[in-house]
Design a protein around this motif. Structure first.
Motif, short mmCIF file in Angstrom:
data_model
loop_
_atom_site.label_atom_id
_atom_site.label_comp_id
_atom_site.label_asym_id
_atom_site.label_seq_id
_atom_site.Cartn_x
_atom_site.Cartn_y
_atom_site.Cartn_z
N ALA A 49 0.83 -1.21 0.00
CA ALA A 49 0.00 0.00 0.00
C ALA A 49 0.86 1.25 0.00
N GLY A 50 1.93 1.25 0.77
CA GLY A 50 2.79 2.43 0.86
C GLY A 50 3.54 2.73 -0.41
N THR A 51 3.92 1.70 -1.14
CA THR A 51 4.67 1.92 -2.38
C THR A 51 3.79 2.04 -3.62
N HIS A 52 2.54 1.58 -3.54
CA HIS A 52 1.67 1.64 -4.71
C HIS A 52 0.63 2.76 -4.67
N TYR A 53 0.11 3.06 -3.49
CA TYR A 53 -0.95 4.06 -3.41
C TYR A 53 -0.42 5.45 -3.11
N GLY A 54 0.62 5.52 -2.31
CA GLY A 54 1.22 6.81 -1.99
C GLY A 54 0.26 7.75 -1.30
N ASP A 55 0.38 9.03 -1.66
CA ASP A 55 -0.42 10.07 -1.02
C ASP A 55 -1.90 10.02 -1.40
N ASP A 56 -2.25 9.23 -2.41
CA ASP A 56 -3.67 9.08 -2.76
C ASP A 56 -4.43 8.33 -1.66
N PHE A 57 -3.71 7.50 -0.91
CA PHE A 57 -4.32 6.71 0.16
C PHE A 57 -4.49 7.59 1.41
N ILE A 58 -3.39 8.11 1.91
CA ILE A 58 -3.37 9.03 3.07
C ILE A 58 -2.27 10.05 2.79
N ALA A 59 -2.55 11.31 3.10
CA ALA A 59 -1.53 12.35 2.89
C ALA A 59 -0.27 12.03 3.69
N GLY A 60 0.88 12.10 3.05
CA GLY A 60 2.15 11.83 3.70
C GLY A 60 2.54 10.36 3.68
N PHE A 61 1.76 9.53 3.04
CA PHE A 61 1.98 8.09 2.99
C PHE A 61 3.14 7.72 2.06
N ALA A 62 3.34 8.52 1.01
CA ALA A 62 4.32 8.16 -0.02
C ALA A 62 5.76 8.38 0.43
N GLY A 63 6.01 9.33 1.27
CA GLY A 63 7.38 9.69 1.61
C GLY A 63 7.99 8.88 2.74
N LYS A 64 7.39 7.80 3.13
CA LYS A 64 7.89 7.02 4.26
C LYS A 64 8.89 5.95 3.81
N GLU A 65 9.75 5.56 4.74
CA GLU A 65 10.73 4.50 4.51
C GLU A 65 10.08 3.15 4.78
N TRP A 66 9.36 2.62 3.79
CA TRP A 66 8.54 1.44 4.01
C TRP A 66 9.34 0.19 4.32
N ARG A 67 10.54 0.04 3.79
CA ARG A 67 11.35 -1.14 4.11
C ARG A 67 11.70 -1.17 5.59
N PHE A 68 12.11 -0.05 6.11
CA PHE A 68 12.46 0.05 7.52
C PHE A 68 11.23 -0.13 8.40
N ILE A 69 10.17 0.55 8.08
CA ILE A 69 8.94 0.51 8.88
C ILE A 69 8.39 -0.91 8.94
N THR A 70 8.31 -1.57 7.81
CA THR A 70 7.70 -2.90 7.78
C THR A 70 8.59 -3.94 8.46
N THR A 71 9.89 -3.76 8.39
CA THR A 71 10.79 -4.68 9.11
C THR A 71 10.61 -4.54 10.62
N ILE A 72 10.57 -3.31 11.09
CA ILE A 72 10.35 -3.06 12.53
C ILE A 72 8.97 -3.56 12.94
N LEU A 73 7.97 -3.36 12.11
CA LEU A 73 6.61 -3.84 12.42
C LEU A 73 6.60 -5.36 12.56
N VAL A 127 -9.29 4.12 2.52
CA VAL A 127 -9.06 4.20 3.96
C VAL A 127 -10.32 3.79 4.71
N ALA A 128 -11.48 4.23 4.26
CA ALA A 128 -12.73 3.90 4.94
C ALA A 128 -12.95 2.39 4.96
N PHE A 129 -12.71 1.72 3.84
CA PHE A 129 -12.86 0.27 3.78
C PHE A 129 -11.89 -0.41 4.75
#
Length: 187
Positions: A49-73, A127-129
């Motif tokens: 979701a973070g790499t495909h939807y980006g800011d269209d999903f939630i504002a500020g979603f595209a600029g995150k370090e998804w590899r790091f975040i998902t590993t920590i998660l 997001v609502a779904f």
């Protein structure tokens, strides 16, 4: 164990819970065959979701370090399993409910299944779904804790001690879940 037994778990303490207990699944087996594979699902879906939807999903979603975040998660989810198994055992014991460590960890492995599966909602860029699916998953997870605790402790329906222990366990679970979400959002 068949699918109908699995679907009965949140709604009955009699159905599949007894069969799961009879299997005497060890804690390492629960970790390797249930927790690790299912814990991979939310990070993978979040990365997607973070790499495909980006800011269209939630504002500020595209600029995150998804590899790091998902590993920590993923690592945090694994740690949460071990902490929750211990917590379930400690809360049950404090409420004078008898539960073995194996059964406490069985409950800690089964209860988050709806939450792990709810990450599949991220396949839909809404997001609502996603929120609706997660709220339904949280409700199912709560009922799994209650029915599972009733079953592993051998308690009757409407048992006040089981309800009290469930409230304590779910409060800690929701706190852990909020901390995981805050961690994802902070990075």
């Amino acid at each position: 164990m068949n699918v109908s037994s699995l679907l009965k778990l949140p709604f009955s303490s009699n159905g599949g819970w007894g069969e799961l207990q009879r299997r005497q699944l060890s804690i390492p087996m629960l970790a390797w065959f249930i927790v690790v594979p299912m814990s991979l699902l939310p990070p993978v879906m979040l990365y997607y979701a973070g790499t495909h939807y980006g800011d269209d999903f939630i504002a500020g979603f595209a600029g995150k370090e998804w590899r790091f975040i998902t590993t920590i998660l993923f690592l945090a989810e694994l740690l949460t399993f071990f902490v929750m198994g211990w917590l379930i055992h400690a809360v049950a014991e404090s409420h004078k409910l008898e539960v073995s460590y194996n059964n406490a960890y069985l409950l800690a492995a089964i209860a988050p299944l709806p939450l792990w599966l709810s990450s599949l909602a991220l396949l839909v860029p809404s997001v609502a779904f996603s929120v609706i699916v997660v709220l339904a998953a949280m409700a199912l997870s709560c009922t799994l804790v209650y029915q599972g605790l009733r079953s592993v402790c051998g308690r009757t329906q409407d048992d006040v001690l089981t309800m009290s222990a469930t409230y304590t366990i779910m409060a800690a679970s929701l706190l852990a879940w909020v901390l995981l979400l805050a961690m994802v959002w902070a990075y």
